[in-house]
Design a protein around this motif. Structure first.
Motif, PDB file in Angstrom:
ATOM      1  N   THR A 118      10.608   1.947  -9.736  1.00 23.22           N
ATOM      2  CA  THR A 118      10.347   1.830 -11.111  1.00 23.22           C
ATOM      3  C   THR A 118       8.936   1.873 -11.414  1.00 23.22           C
ATOM      4  N   ALA A 119       8.128   1.152 -10.724  1.00 23.96           N
ATOM      5  CA  ALA A 119       6.613   1.138 -11.036  1.00 23.96           C
ATOM      6  C   ALA A 119       5.884   2.233 -10.761  1.00 23.96           C
ATOM      7  N   VAL A 120       6.524   3.174  -9.853  1.00 25.55           N
ATOM      8  CA  VAL A 120       5.987   4.397  -9.435  1.00 25.55           C
ATOM      9  C   VAL A 120       5.893   5.236 -10.744  1.00 25.55           C
ATOM     10  N   TRP A 121       7.456   5.249 -11.195  1.00 23.50           N
ATOM     11  CA  TRP A 121       7.545   6.093 -12.333  1.00 23.50           C
ATOM     12  C   TRP A 121       6.674   5.848 -13.369  1.00 23.50           C
ATOM     13  N   PHE A 122       6.681   4.695 -13.557  1.00 23.78           N
ATOM     14  CA  PHE A 122       5.709   4.153 -14.959  1.00 23.78           C
ATOM     15  C   PHE A 122       4.268   4.622 -14.760  1.00 23.78           C
ATOM     16  N   ALA A 123       3.802   4.420 -13.288  1.00 24.59           N
ATOM     17  CA  ALA A 123       2.532   4.751 -13.000  1.00 24.59           C
ATOM     18  C   ALA A 123       2.170   6.270 -13.176  1.00 24.59           C
ATOM     19  N   LEU A 124       3.229   7.296 -12.870  1.00 22.26           N
ATOM     20  CA  LEU A 124       3.068   8.518 -12.799  1.00 22.26           C
ATOM     21  C   LEU A 124       2.942   9.049 -14.329  1.00 22.26           C
ATOM     22  N   PHE A 125       3.743   8.275 -15.287  1.00 21.31           N
ATOM     23  CA  PHE A 125       3.848   8.600 -16.695  1.00 21.31           C
ATOM     24  C   PHE A 125       2.535   8.143 -17.358  1.00 21.31           C
ATOM     25  N   PRO A 171      -2.824  11.094 -20.479  1.00 18.42           N
ATOM     26  CA  PRO A 171      -3.960  11.721 -20.910  1.00 18.42           C
ATOM     27  C   PRO A 171      -4.218  13.188 -21.028  1.00 18.42           C
ATOM     28  N   PHE A 172      -3.226  13.686 -20.161  1.00 15.87           N
ATOM     29  CA  PHE A 172      -3.097  15.415 -19.979  1.00 15.87           C
ATOM     30  C   PHE A 172      -1.849  15.887 -21.035  1.00 15.87           C
ATOM     31  N   TYR A 173      -1.570  14.900 -21.884  1.00 11.71           N
ATOM     32  CA  TYR A 173      -0.474  15.628 -22.979  1.00 11.71           C
ATOM     33  C   TYR A 173      -0.651  17.066 -23.301  1.00 11.71           C
ATOM     34  N   GLY A 174      -1.782  17.245 -23.724  1.00 11.23           N
ATOM     35  CA  GLY A 174      -1.981  18.457 -24.592  1.00 11.23           C
ATOM     36  C   GLY A 174      -2.206  19.750 -23.489  1.00 11.23           C
ATOM     37  N   TRP A 175      -2.523  19.388 -22.164  1.00 11.58           N
ATOM     38  CA  TRP A 175      -2.494  20.263 -21.221  1.00 11.58           C
ATOM     39  C   TRP A 175      -1.005  20.777 -20.871  1.00 11.58           C
ATOM     40  N   PHE A 176      -0.281  19.798 -20.791  1.00  6.42           N
ATOM     41  CA  PHE A 176       1.190  19.725 -20.578  1.00  6.42           C
ATOM     42  C   PHE A 176       1.790  20.612 -21.539  1.00  6.42           C
ATOM     43  N   ASP A 177       1.582  20.335 -22.760  1.00  6.54           N
ATOM     44  CA  ASP A 177       2.100  20.922 -23.885  1.00  6.54           C
ATOM     45  C   ASP A 177       1.955  22.295 -24.179  1.00  6.54           C
ATOM     46  N   ASP A 178       0.610  22.738 -23.714  1.00  3.21           N
ATOM     47  CA  ASP A 178       0.121  24.105 -23.840  1.00  3.21           C
ATOM     48  C   ASP A 178       0.671  25.004 -22.782  1.00  3.21           C
ATOM     49  N   HIS A 179       1.023  24.206 -21.742  1.00  4.37           N
ATOM     50  CA  HIS A 179       1.465  25.195 -20.333  1.00  4.37           C
ATOM     51  C   HIS A 179       3.270  24.899 -20.391  1.00  4.37           C
ATOM     52  N   GLY A 180       3.673  24.084 -21.203  1.00  4.14           N
ATOM     53  CA  GLY A 180       5.161  24.229 -21.078  1.00  4.14           C
ATOM     54  C   GLY A 180       5.647  23.229 -20.262  1.00  4.14           C
ATOM     55  N   HIS A 181       4.992  22.514 -19.502  1.00  3.27           N
ATOM     56  CA  HIS A 181       5.172  21.413 -18.613  1.00  3.27           C
ATOM     57  C   HIS A 181       5.373  19.948 -19.226  1.00  3.27           C
ATOM     58  N   LEU A 182       5.667  19.823 -20.436  1.00  6.58           N
ATOM     59  CA  LEU A 182       5.700  18.503 -21.106  1.00  6.58           C
ATOM     60  C   LEU A 182       6.886  17.753 -20.562  1.00  6.58           C
ATOM     61  N   TRP A 183       7.972  18.108 -20.231  1.00 10.14           N
ATOM     62  CA  TRP A 183       9.064  17.783 -19.419  1.00 10.14           C
ATOM     63  C   TRP A 183       8.665  16.837 -18.248  1.00 10.14           C
ATOM     64  N   TRP A 184       7.564  17.312 -17.590  1.00 12.27           N
ATOM     65  CA  TRP A 184       7.189  16.408 -16.554  1.00 12.27           C
ATOM     66  C   TRP A 184       7.041  14.969 -17.121  1.00 12.27           C
ATOM     67  N   LEU A 185       6.107  15.026 -18.176  1.00 13.33           N
ATOM     68  CA  LEU A 185       5.707  13.474 -18.718  1.00 13.33           C
ATOM     69  C   LEU A 185       7.122  12.885 -19.056  1.00 13.33           C
ATOM     70  N   TRP A 186       8.004  13.422 -19.880  1.00  9.32           N
ATOM     71  CA  TRP A 186       9.330  12.668 -20.200  1.00  9.32           C
ATOM     72  C   TRP A 186      10.112  12.318 -18.891  1.00  9.32           C
ATOM     73  N   THR A 187      10.110  13.101 -18.106  1.00  4.53           N
ATOM     74  CA  THR A 187      10.715  12.797 -16.707  1.00  4.53           C
ATOM     75  C   THR A 187      10.293  11.679 -16.226  1.00  4.53           C
ATOM     76  N   CYS A 188       9.154  11.326 -16.136  1.00  2.84           N
ATOM     77  CA  CYS A 188       8.574  10.004 -15.521  1.00  2.84           C
ATOM     78  C   CYS A 188       8.856   8.831 -16.670  1.00  2.84           C
ATOM     79  N   LEU A 189       8.741   9.203 -17.712  1.00  2.79           N
ATOM     80  CA  LEU A 189       9.103   8.067 -18.654  1.00  2.79           C
ATOM     81  C   LEU A 189      10.865   7.731 -18.364  1.00  2.79           C
ATOM     82  N   ALA A 190      11.549   8.603 -18.358  1.00  2.00           N
ATOM     83  CA  ALA A 190      12.860   8.565 -18.100  1.00  2.00           C
ATOM     84  C   ALA A 190      13.201   7.811 -16.877  1.00  2.00           C
TER      85      ALA A 190
END
Length: 94
Positions: free
Chosen positions: A26-33, A38-57
């Protein structure tokens, strides 16, 4: 068609530090999130925003997992203590 039958006994399940393992995961998942946040904009621009939400989930589901394994561990310890107490009482002279 013949039914398949096992040729040997299944091994006993492995028991280890389950609570520590789930807490660490759990700590690793939150650390990855947090590292990706900080790279939210880059993930959003490249269609990889799901990576961020996967770590939060993963972190959120990990909290449910921590709750579950702590209760399971406590129940196993209570059952072992109850069994030991019952064994002592059965062996005591009356």
């Amino acid at each position: 068609m013949a039914k398949w039958t096992p040729k040997h006994e299944a091994p006993e399940p492995l028991e280890g530090p389950v609570v520590a393992t789930i807490t660490g995961g759990t700590a690793v998942w939150f650390a990855l999130f947090l590292v990706q946040l900080p790279f939210y904009g880059w993930f959003d621009d490249h269609g990889h925003l799901w990576w961020l939400w996967t770590c939060l989930a993963g972190g959120g589901l990990g909290f449910i997992g921590i709750w579950y394994v702590r209760r399971r561990d406590a129940a196993i310890k209570r059952a072992a203590h109850s069994e030991a107490t019952d064994t002592e009482e059965a062996g005591a002279p009356q």
